[in-house]
Design a protein around this motif. Structure first.
Motif, PDB file in Angstrom:
ATOM      1  N   ASP A 241      58.506  -5.949 -20.041  1.00  0.00           N
ATOM      2  CA  ASP A 241      58.237  -5.376 -18.713  1.00  0.00           C
ATOM      3  C   ASP A 241      57.492  -4.071 -18.935  1.00  0.00           C
ATOM      4  N   PRO A 242      56.768  -3.579 -17.920  1.00  0.00           N
ATOM      5  CA  PRO A 242      56.064  -2.289 -18.088  1.00  0.00           C
ATOM      6  C   PRO A 242      57.045  -1.170 -18.484  1.00  0.00           C
ATOM      7  N   LEU A 243      56.584  -0.257 -19.357  1.00  0.00           N
ATOM      8  CA  LEU A 243      57.384   0.905 -19.795  1.00  0.00           C
ATOM      9  C   LEU A 243      56.717   2.183 -19.289  1.00  0.00           C
ATOM     10  N   THR A 244      57.535   3.183 -19.031  1.00  0.00           N
ATOM     11  CA  THR A 244      56.993   4.483 -18.622  1.00  0.00           C
ATOM     12  C   THR A 244      57.186   5.472 -19.772  1.00  0.00           C
ATOM     13  N   TYR A 245      56.031   5.932 -20.303  1.00  0.00           N
ATOM     14  CA  TYR A 245      56.026   6.970 -21.338  1.00  0.00           C
ATOM     15  C   TYR A 245      55.903   8.305 -20.598  1.00  0.00           C
ATOM     16  N   THR A 246      56.713   9.275 -21.005  1.00  0.00           N
ATOM     17  CA  THR A 246      56.637  10.611 -20.393  1.00  0.00           C
ATOM     18  C   THR A 246      56.137  11.581 -21.464  1.00  0.00           C
ATOM     19  N   ALA A 247      54.956  12.185 -21.206  1.00  0.00           N
ATOM     20  CA  ALA A 247      54.391  13.184 -22.117  1.00  0.00           C
ATOM     21  C   ALA A 247      54.899  14.556 -21.649  1.00  0.00           C
ATOM     22  N   ILE A 248      55.450  15.317 -22.587  1.00  0.00           N
ATOM     23  CA  ILE A 248      55.998  16.644 -22.262  1.00  0.00           C
ATOM     24  C   ILE A 248      55.044  17.687 -22.843  1.00  0.00           C
ATOM     25  N   ALA A 249      54.548  18.570 -21.959  1.00  0.00           N
ATOM     26  CA  ALA A 249      53.581  19.616 -22.369  1.00  0.00           C
ATOM     27  C   ALA A 249      54.338  20.813 -22.944  1.00  0.00           C
ATOM     28  N   ALA A 250      53.569  21.728 -23.579  1.00  0.00           N
ATOM     29  CA  ALA A 250      54.157  22.932 -24.188  1.00  0.00           C
ATOM     30  C   ALA A 250      54.853  23.811 -23.150  1.00  0.00           C
ATOM     31  N   ASP A 251      54.349  23.777 -21.917  1.00  0.00           N
ATOM     32  CA  ASP A 251      54.957  24.612 -20.866  1.00  0.00           C
ATOM     33  C   ASP A 251      56.154  23.928 -20.209  1.00  0.00           C
ATOM     34  N   GLY A 252      56.518  22.679 -20.694  1.00  0.00           N
ATOM     35  CA  GLY A 252      57.664  21.970 -20.140  1.00  0.00           C
ATOM     36  C   GLY A 252      57.311  20.992 -19.015  1.00  0.00           C
ATOM     37  N   SER A 253      56.047  21.027 -18.589  1.00  0.00           N
ATOM     38  CA  SER A 253      55.647  20.090 -17.546  1.00  0.00           C
ATOM     39  C   SER A 253      55.565  18.677 -18.142  1.00  0.00           C
ATOM     40  N   THR A 254      55.600  17.656 -17.283  1.00  0.00           N
ATOM     41  CA  THR A 254      55.564  16.260 -17.754  1.00  0.00           C
ATOM     42  C   THR A 254      54.500  15.468 -17.012  1.00  0.00           C
ATOM     43  N   GLN A 255      54.083  14.431 -17.687  1.00  0.00           N
ATOM     44  CA  GLN A 255      53.146  13.483 -17.069  1.00  0.00           C
ATOM     45  C   GLN A 255      53.592  12.079 -17.503  1.00  0.00           C
TER      46      GLN A 255
END
Length: 158
Positions: free
Chosen positions: A49-63
């Motif tokens: 099934d589709p997976l959601t990868y969460t990228a975490i930036a240096a400032d703590g924000s996510t995408q």
């Protein structure tokens, strides 16, 4: 407002999508799938099934990145050959042979003592059956043969 990013991949049809390892690059400190931190080229995931990868930036924000993996179409299945029906042979019956008639024995009564004189009954010479040949002898005043006809024997005038 958060932007939605999607990644769609197609892998060879024989791939096992339940055990794939993703390779990725990030400028942030980490990437996670759910609560599991991912190591590029090392961590295996189930992409059934589709997976959601969460990228975490240096400032703590996510995408978030939604990754969908599809299997490429396989080669067309080799069709099972349909057997060519064997034509039913036409049976031509053998011609019925025309029976060859059994030759009827032929006797020349003159060879067995027939007189053919017009007064002697020569018919009895055919007592053995078969075909008896009588010479046609005509009386001076008649056109009738001078031999008796018998139903027990075959007679033929010659």
């Amino acid at each position: 407002m958060r932007q939605v990013h999607t990644i769609a991949l197609t892998v060879p049809c024989e791939s096992d999508v339940s055990d794939l390892v993703a390779t990725f690059a990030t400028t942030g400190p980490s990437v996670a799938v759910g609560s599991i931190i991912q190591a590029s080229g090392l961590t295996a995931n189930d992409f059934t099934d589709p997976l959601t990868y969460t990228a975490i930036a240096a400032d703590g924000s996510t995408q978030d990145y939604t990754v969908t993996v599809a299997l490429a179409p396989g080669p067309a299945p080799t069709p099972i050959p349909t057997p060519t029906p064997t034509p039913t042979p036409t049976v031509t019956p053998a011609p019925t042979p025309t029976p060859t008639p059994t030759p009827t024995p032929t006797f020349n009564v003159m060879d067995y003592g027939a007189k053919a004189d017009g007064t002697t009954d020569d018919v009895n010479l055919c007592a053995g059956g078969g075909e008896c040949l009588f010479r046609r002898r005509l009386a001076a005043s008649s056109t009738c043969p001078l031999v008796h006809t018998s139903f027990m024997r075959t007679q033929r005038w010659i």
